[in-house]
Enzyme design. Structure first.
Site, PDB file in Angstrom:
ATOM      1  N   ARG A 127       0.815  -1.219   0.000  1.00  0.00           N
ATOM      2  CA  ARG A 127       0.000   0.000   0.000  1.00  0.00           C
ATOM      3  C   ARG A 127       0.850   1.273   0.000  1.00  0.00           C
ATOM      4  O   ARG A 127       0.368   2.343  -0.344  1.00  0.00           O
ATOM      5  CB  ARG A 127      -0.936  -0.005   1.207  1.00  0.00           C
ATOM      6  CG  ARG A 127      -2.092  -0.990   1.043  1.00  0.00           C
ATOM      7  CD  ARG A 127      -3.006  -1.017   2.231  1.00  0.00           C
ATOM      8  NE  ARG A 127      -2.360  -1.625   3.398  1.00  0.00           N
ATOM      9  CZ  ARG A 127      -2.983  -1.885   4.541  1.00  0.00           C
ATOM     10  NH1 ARG A 127      -4.263  -1.586   4.671  1.00  0.00           N
ATOM     11  NH2 ARG A 127      -2.339  -2.441   5.544  1.00  0.00           N
ATOM     12  N   ASP A 156      -3.892  -1.832  -3.203  1.00  0.00           N
ATOM     13  CA  ASP A 156      -4.613  -2.203  -1.982  1.00  0.00           C
ATOM     14  C   ASP A 156      -5.631  -3.253  -2.382  1.00  0.00           C
ATOM     15  O   ASP A 156      -6.476  -3.007  -3.260  1.00  0.00           O
ATOM     16  CB  ASP A 156      -5.297  -0.964  -1.398  1.00  0.00           C
ATOM     17  CG  ASP A 156      -6.035  -1.243  -0.099  1.00  0.00           C
ATOM     18  OD1 ASP A 156      -6.369  -2.420   0.163  1.00  0.00           O
ATOM     19  OD2 ASP A 156      -6.293  -0.283   0.651  1.00  0.00           O
ATOM     20  N   LYS A 216       2.872 -18.842   6.408  1.00  0.00           N
ATOM     21  CA  LYS A 216       2.137 -19.265   7.585  1.00  0.00           C
ATOM     22  C   LYS A 216       1.933 -18.038   8.483  1.00  0.00           C
ATOM     23  O   LYS A 216       2.689 -17.067   8.394  1.00  0.00           O
ATOM     24  CB  LYS A 216       2.884 -20.397   8.304  1.00  0.00           C
ATOM     25  CG  LYS A 216       4.166 -19.976   9.021  1.00  0.00           C
ATOM     26  CD  LYS A 216       3.959 -19.742  10.500  1.00  0.00           C
ATOM     27  CE  LYS A 216       5.225 -19.407  11.228  1.00  0.00           C
ATOM     28  NZ  LYS A 216       5.039 -19.038  12.620  1.00  0.00           N
ATOM     29  N   LYS A 254      15.495 -24.955   5.505  1.00  0.00           N
ATOM     30  CA  LYS A 254      16.766 -24.940   6.213  1.00  0.00           C
ATOM     31  C   LYS A 254      17.630 -26.133   5.800  1.00  0.00           C
ATOM     32  O   LYS A 254      17.126 -27.232   5.612  1.00  0.00           O
ATOM     33  CB  LYS A 254      16.533 -24.958   7.728  1.00  0.00           C
ATOM     34  CG  LYS A 254      15.933 -23.660   8.277  1.00  0.00           C
ATOM     35  CD  LYS A 254      15.744 -23.739   9.769  1.00  0.00           C
ATOM     36  CE  LYS A 254      15.190 -22.427  10.314  1.00  0.00           C
ATOM     37  NZ  LYS A 254      16.164 -21.324  10.217  1.00  0.00           N
ATOM     38  N   GLU A 304      13.952 -20.712  21.739  1.00  0.00           N
ATOM     39  CA  GLU A 304      14.354 -19.368  21.349  1.00  0.00           C
ATOM     40  C   GLU A 304      14.790 -18.592  22.583  1.00  0.00           C
ATOM     41  O   GLU A 304      14.192 -18.736  23.649  1.00  0.00           O
ATOM     42  CB  GLU A 304      13.198 -18.631  20.674  1.00  0.00           C
ATOM     43  CG  GLU A 304      12.650 -19.306  19.430  1.00  0.00           C
ATOM     44  CD  GLU A 304      11.460 -18.550  18.871  1.00  0.00           C
ATOM     45  OE1 GLU A 304      11.646 -17.817  17.879  1.00  0.00           O
ATOM     46  OE2 GLU A 304      10.362 -18.655  19.445  1.00  0.00           O
ATOM     47  N   ASP A 333       1.772 -20.724  16.974  1.00  0.00           N
ATOM     48  CA  ASP A 333       2.889 -20.093  16.274  1.00  0.00           C
ATOM     49  C   ASP A 333       3.974 -21.088  15.901  1.00  0.00           C
ATOM     50  O   ASP A 333       4.618 -20.953  14.854  1.00  0.00           O
ATOM     51  CB  ASP A 333       3.479 -18.987  17.151  1.00  0.00           C
ATOM     52  CG  ASP A 333       4.521 -18.158  16.420  1.00  0.00           C
ATOM     53  OD1 ASP A 333       4.219 -17.679  15.312  1.00  0.00           O
ATOM     54  OD2 ASP A 333       5.631 -17.992  16.948  1.00  0.00           O
ATOM     55  N   HIS A 355       6.003 -25.681  12.613  1.00  0.00           N
ATOM     56  CA  HIS A 355       7.402 -26.099  12.658  1.00  0.00           C
ATOM     57  C   HIS A 355       7.593 -27.454  13.343  1.00  0.00           C
ATOM     58  O   HIS A 355       8.214 -28.367  12.791  1.00  0.00           O
ATOM     59  CB  HIS A 355       8.245 -25.047  13.378  1.00  0.00           C
ATOM     60  CG  HIS A 355       8.229 -23.700  12.740  1.00  0.00           C
ATOM     61  ND1 HIS A 355       8.038 -23.514  11.390  1.00  0.00           N
ATOM     62  CD2 HIS A 355       8.392 -22.456  13.251  1.00  0.00           C
ATOM     63  CE1 HIS A 355       8.079 -22.228  11.106  1.00  0.00           C
ATOM     64  NE2 HIS A 355       8.285 -21.566  12.220  1.00  0.00           N
ATOM     65  N   LYS A 400       9.906 -19.474  24.332  1.00  0.00           N
ATOM     66  CA  LYS A 400      10.673 -18.235  24.226  1.00  0.00           C
ATOM     67  C   LYS A 400      11.407 -17.984  25.538  1.00  0.00           C
ATOM     68  O   LYS A 400      11.034 -18.491  26.587  1.00  0.00           O
ATOM     69  CB  LYS A 400       9.752 -17.062  23.889  1.00  0.00           C
ATOM     70  CG  LYS A 400       9.188 -17.136  22.468  1.00  0.00           C
ATOM     71  CD  LYS A 400       8.450 -15.877  22.107  1.00  0.00           C
ATOM     72  CE  LYS A 400       7.990 -15.905  20.650  1.00  0.00           C
ATOM     73  NZ  LYS A 400       9.136 -15.882  19.716  1.00  0.00           N
TER      74      LYS A 400
END
Length: 486
Positions: free
Chosen positions: A47, A90, A146, A180, A214, A233, A238, A336
């Site tokens: 946009r 847009d 994703k 990866k 992480e 997530d 994953h 995390k």
């Protein structure tokens, strides 16, 4: 099988964070390696009101910021910029989409790859608009980032909307983990070596651990993450993809249909963890303030600015109900603010059936660890004689046969995931992309767990940043005589 190489790549969301950090630098990497076809043009769209020159400046800036200085070559960058153009649009504005369509038609000389690097709510409107403009027929394909939805219902809605415009074999759903090097090496390790496959089953393997840890927090993504959490997530895509590649049967060939057929069998064999099992088979956590890498960091609620019941850590004990894996627990965890960044798959082999050595000689089971990040390494732990003399007989100790992929292939440059994914998508090879039935089977399994949490009013347990999650995650494995690798 791979199709015709695309001559035009259209990136929607070209001014966004993903494009700046990963997509544009990856296209530079392909350009520098000489892997982009001479006819390929790249059209960015978002946009933001930019002209071609301003967008080229932003591409150059993104490449210079995100590509290591040793890999930066101004001639390669200049060659990439010659391919690049920009057109603002847009998806909710029919006029701007029509003008974008005219630009695409003017640039088109062959197949087109559309990459929707946008929020998932825009996937269907963009695809519908492309279809209405006659720009989604044969010779076009679409990459989707994703997450595909937030549950099975929303994923199905998105997939149905995209399917009205693009046939399934022209839809490339991205899970960047599949690009990866380490993940692809897992496939090579399993199916390129005769010594592992005969042992890769319940008769020889006691349990499997898959960890994606992480050290970072939510890093400005709090509003998104708070509606997602670790389960949606990370686990839904994953971790379950790593489960599939670890557990699947050998495909007949390394090609899209054969590989995906074996992966979907694993997902359909995953035993559901429902309302009666979630309390014993899952643990959720949320990090509080603590220290990571010697640095004091705030808790999740402090970063978010409000209280929340969103999980930043999940540990699970899963089972695959088929002949190969019957009775073998798969321990999955992701979180995390962990002590170290790590993605690894660990296979713990069963103990020898009978020890011939002195009872004082402790024999540890063999273990195979496949580390995917931050470094790629394969480690096989074996028992060996301890050097020296002892009247009690042979003394044993565990040693590691260690293959450091960086050291072994020092002369080969390591390729970021999106370089492989872009190369395959441009050439129409869907092997490392996720099929619709995989996405929906994964959501069905994850939804059952989340429903169980809600039904039992399970709130995430606190854990200090810089630790391996709540103590109950350790207890979950130790109840069964196992322990996490740390």
């Amino acid at each position: 099988m791979p199709g015709t190489c695309a001559s035009l790549l259209v990136i929607f969301g070209a001014s966004g964070d993903l494009a700046q950090r990963m997509l544009l630098p990856s296209l530079y990497g392909l350009q520098h390696a000489g892997l982009l076809g001479p006819e390929l043009r790249i059209l960015g769209s978002a946009r933001s009101e930019l002209d071609d020159a301003a967008f080229r400046e932003s591409v150059a800036d993104a490449v210079r910021r995100n590509v290591p200085a040793a890999d930066l070559d101004e001639a390669s960058l200049a060659a990439l910029l010659e391919r690049v153009a920009y057109h603002a649009a847009d998806s909710g504005d029919a006029e701007s989409m029509a003008r974008l369509g005219q630009r695409i038609e003017a640039m088109r000389t062959g197949d087109i790859l559309y990459h929707l690097s946008t929020a998932p709510r825009f996937y269907v409107p963009i695809c519908v608009a492309l279809g209405a403009l006659g720009l989604a027929g044969p010779g076009t394909r679409v990459m989707l980032e994703k997450p595909i939805g937030t549950d099975l219902g929303s994923a199905t809605t998105i997939n149905d909307g995209v399917a009205r415009v693009f046939d399934e074999d022209r839809v490339f759903r991205v899970d960047h983990y599949l690009g990866k090097e380490g993940v692809q090496n897992l496939i090579a390790l399993r199916f390129g070596n005769a010594m592992f496959e005969p042992l890769w089953n319940a008769r020889h393997i006691q349990h499997v651990q898959i960890t994606v840890a992480e050290t970072v927090g939510v890093e400005g993504r709090g509003d998104y993450y708070d509606t997602s959490g670790a389960m949606r997530d990370m686990v839904q895509n994953h971790l379950l993809q790593l489960v599939c590649l670890t557990a699947m049967e050998p495909p007949a060939r390394f090609e899209p249909t054969a590989v995906r057929n074996e992966k979907i069998k694993v997902l359909r064999s995953l035993r559901h963890i429902g309302r009666e099992q979630v309390q014993s088979e899952t643990v959720t956590g949320q990090y509080t303030s603590g220290a990571v890498g010697g640095k004091v960091v705030p808790g999740y609620g402090e970063e978010l600015g409000r209280g929340s019941r969103t999980e930043t850590f999940v540990a699970m004990r899963a089972h695959i109900d088929n002949w190969r894996w019957s009775g073998v627990p798969f321990y999955l965890r992701t979180g995390k603010r962990m002590p170290r960044r790590a993605t690894e798959i660990h296979l713990q082999f069963r103990a020898v059936p009978h020890s011939i050595f002195d009872p004082r000689a402790k024999i540890a089971p063999n273990g195979l660890t496949i580390r995917l990040q931050p470094e790629e390494r394969i480690e096989l732990r074996l028992m060996s004689k301890t050097p020296g003399l002892d009247r009690a007989g042979l003394q044993l100790s565990q040693v590691a046969l260690d293959l450091d992929m960086h050291e072994e292939f020092a002369a080969s440059s390591r390729r970021p995931a999106y370089e492989r994914l872009y190369l395959d998508a441009l050439e129409g090879n869907g092997t490392l992309f996720v099929r619709r039935d995989e996405t929906e089977a994964a959501w069905e399994w994850v939804d059952a767990v989340i429903d169980g949490w809600r039904a039992n009013d399970i709130a995430p347990k606190p854990y200090p940043a810089g630790t391996w999650g709540p103590a109950s995650a350790v207890a979950m494995t130790e109840r069964h005589g196992h322990s996490w690798r740390e």
